[in-house]
Design an enzyme around this catalytic site. Structure first.
Site, PDB file in Angstrom:
ATOM      1  N   THR A 152       0.639  -1.430  -0.102  1.00  5.25           N
ATOM      2  CA  THR A 152       0.353  -0.340   0.155  1.00  5.25           C
ATOM      3  C   THR A 152       0.371   1.398   0.011  1.00  5.25           C
ATOM      4  O   THR A 152       1.840   1.068   0.705  1.00  5.25           O
ATOM      5  CB  THR A 152      -0.825  -0.041   1.184  1.00  5.25           C
ATOM      6  OG1 THR A 152      -1.674  -1.067   1.496  1.00  5.25           O
ATOM      7  CG2 THR A 152      -1.888   1.629   1.158  1.00  5.25           C
ATOM      8  N   ARG A 199     -13.957  -7.917  -1.137  1.00  2.00           N
ATOM      9  CA  ARG A 199     -12.946  -7.736   0.075  1.00  2.00           C
ATOM     10  C   ARG A 199     -13.027  -6.415   0.022  1.00  2.00           C
ATOM     11  O   ARG A 199     -12.204  -5.822  -0.544  1.00  2.00           O
ATOM     12  CB  ARG A 199     -12.156  -8.736   0.284  1.00  2.00           C
ATOM     13  CG  ARG A 199     -11.532  -9.015   1.198  1.00  2.00           C
ATOM     14  CD  ARG A 199      -9.446  -8.129   1.174  1.00  2.00           C
ATOM     15  NE  ARG A 199      -8.908  -8.482   1.653  1.00  2.00           N
ATOM     16  CZ  ARG A 199      -7.944  -7.892   1.675  1.00  2.00           C
ATOM     17  NH1 ARG A 199      -7.449  -6.402   0.665  1.00  2.00           N
ATOM     18  NH2 ARG A 199      -7.300  -7.949   2.782  1.00  2.00           N
ATOM     19  N   VAL A 200     -12.878  -6.458   1.095  1.00  3.42           N
ATOM     20  CA  VAL A 200     -12.224  -4.951   1.759  1.00  3.42           C
ATOM     21  C   VAL A 200     -11.230  -4.843   2.684  1.00  3.42           C
ATOM     22  O   VAL A 200     -10.871  -5.506   3.634  1.00  3.42           O
ATOM     23  CB  VAL A 200     -13.422  -3.833   1.964  1.00  3.42           C
ATOM     24  CG1 VAL A 200     -13.109  -2.797   2.825  1.00  3.42           C
ATOM     25  CG2 VAL A 200     -14.281  -3.577   1.387  1.00  3.42           C
ATOM     26  N   GLY A 201      -9.731  -3.926   2.395  1.00  3.00           N
ATOM     27  CA  GLY A 201      -8.882  -4.289   3.751  1.00  3.00           C
ATOM     28  C   GLY A 201      -8.692  -3.195   4.241  1.00  3.00           C
ATOM     29  O   GLY A 201      -9.608  -2.649   4.666  1.00  3.00           O
ATOM     30  N   ASP A 202      -7.951  -3.019   5.039  1.00  2.00           N
ATOM     31  CA  ASP A 202      -7.460  -2.295   6.252  1.00  2.00           C
ATOM     32  C   ASP A 202      -7.585  -0.751   5.630  1.00  2.00           C
ATOM     33  O   ASP A 202      -7.704  -0.536   5.639  1.00  2.00           O
ATOM     34  CB  ASP A 202      -5.966  -2.572   6.729  1.00  2.00           C
ATOM     35  CG  ASP A 202      -5.089  -2.457   6.388  1.00  2.00           C
ATOM     36  OD1 ASP A 202      -5.134  -3.350   5.038  1.00  2.00           O
ATOM     37  OD2 ASP A 202      -4.007  -1.036   6.312  1.00  2.00           O
ATOM     38  N   GLY A 237      -0.154  -3.183   5.005  1.00  4.25           N
ATOM     39  CA  GLY A 237       0.723  -5.052   4.623  1.00  4.25           C
ATOM     40  C   GLY A 237      -1.128  -5.806   4.974  1.00  4.25           C
ATOM     41  O   GLY A 237      -1.417  -5.408   4.105  1.00  4.25           O
ATOM     42  N   GLY A 268      -3.780  -6.524   5.544  1.00  8.27           N
ATOM     43  CA  GLY A 268      -5.264  -6.394   5.597  1.00  8.27           C
ATOM     44  C   GLY A 268      -6.273  -6.478   6.687  1.00  8.27           C
ATOM     45  O   GLY A 268      -6.288  -6.464   7.695  1.00  8.27           O
TER      46      GLY A 268
HETATM   47  N1  GLY Z   1      -3.391  -3.320   2.859  1.00  8.99           N
HETATM   48  C1  GLY Z   1      -3.660  -3.578   1.528  1.00  8.99           C
HETATM   49  C2  GLY Z   1      -4.623  -4.520   1.764  1.00  8.99           C
HETATM   50  O1  GLY Z   1      -4.128  -5.824   2.378  1.00  8.99           O
HETATM   51  O2  GLY Z   1      -5.337  -4.821   1.072  1.00  8.99           O
END
Ligand code: GLY
Length: 308
Positions: free
Chosen positions: A177, A205-208, A229, A231
């Site tokens: 990221t 899917r949604v990450g951090d 990293g 998520g």
């Molecule tokens: N940090 C980005 C993700 O895991 O999508």
């Protein structure tokens, strides 16, 4: 959770016993003493182009929020980048779905997008959500329609270079990221991050990087944190916000980063890292990945600085 100084130190001693700190302390410490104000700092080698733009914005006397948006936009626009923007790695349905969030310390203003398709600059859409809607986050088709209605052009995904092989698991090459923090001369802090997320992820899917408090947090009375990293691991420990609590407790950005990254290690599969800036312009970073290049620029420095 606010931990006592005693517990804070004890926790680090335990980490040392497990060997985690041996890896962390091997990394050069960016600085816990020097103060860089104003300042921009970001993750990974592609952050250099973002910093170049962001520091100019700051030097022009514009807002750190502009610096974060314009800096991250440079990386999003680079179609050869395999982990940010529409050139990023596709999900399991061969779609590129982008996550981003932005936060402005004063007032704890935040905006974010998750699983956004076909829009080149998710960081700008996130800012627009923050500024003109009563909401913090829009996802998927709703985010796409909002972006179109706001005049963001629809664009097809795809790379300018060769195709990147897909991988469904997180590793040090599969979740890079762009995370960027900017501190203005007046002490206001903004932060943001943007990514195409994990390659081969499930659609939706949604990450951090889309979640305020996980991928990024900014509070001008304390500082800012932005993460990169795995998520899922970052979400589980609410990494950015937790790191700020450690900063509040220890008053040491580098120490706070190192204790926070151990939350990922304890999570068992947490490959990642974070950058931390306090309101005085002291910086810190830590990572559980083998390397996490971090670059920072300030008019108080004669040249850009880098740590690994
Ligand atoms: N940090 C980005 C993700 O895991 O999508």
């Amino acid at each position: 959770m606010i931990i006592s100084r005693r517990k804070f130190l004890a926790r680090t001693a335990i980490v040392t016993a497990t060997g985690t700190v041996a890896r962390l302390s091997a990394a050069p410490n960016p600085s816990t003493e020097e103060r860089y104000k104003p300042l921009v700092i970001s993750t990974w080698p592609f952050g250099k182009a973002a910093n170049d733009v962001a520091i100019k914005v700051i030097e022009e006397g514009r807002s750190p929020l502009d610096a974060v948006e314009e800096g991250i936009s440079v990386v999003e626009a680079d179609r050869s980048n395999p982990s940010v923007g529409l050139g990023g790695r596709p999900n399991s349905a061969s779609e590129v779905q982008l996550d981003a969030c932005i936060m402005f310390g004063p007032g704890h203003k935040g905006g974010s997008v998750g699983a956004l398709e076909g829009i080149a600059h998710p960081i700008s859409v996130a800012r627009r959500i923050m500024e003109i809607t009563p909401h913090v986050m829009l996802v998927g088709e709703g985010a796409h329609q909002f972006a179109l209605a706001q005049g963001f052009g629809a664009e097809a995904p795809g790379k300018s270079g060769s195709k990147t092989p897909q991988s469904k698991s997180a590793d040090s090459k599969n979740h890079d990221t762009i995370a960027l923090l900017a501190l203005g001369r007046d002490g206001t802090i903004a932060g943001g991050c943007s990514t195409s997320g994990l390659a081969g992820k499930l659609p939706g899917r949604v990450g951090d990087s889309a979640l305020v408090g996980c991928g990024t947090y900014a509070d001008s009375t304390l500082g800012g944190v932005s993460c990169t990293g795995d998520g899922e691991a970052i979400i589980r420990v609410v990494l950015a916000r937790r790191a700020l609590e450690y900063l509040k407790e220890a008053d040491d950005p580098d120490y706070a980063a190192k204790v926070a990254v151990d939350l990922l290690v304890e999570e068992g599969r947490g490959e990642g890292g974070l950058i931390v800036v306090d309101w005085r312009g002291r910086i810190g970073s830590a990572h559980s990945t083998a390397l996490m290049p971090v670059g920072w620029m300030s008019p108080t420095l004669s040249e850009p600085a880098l740590s690994f």
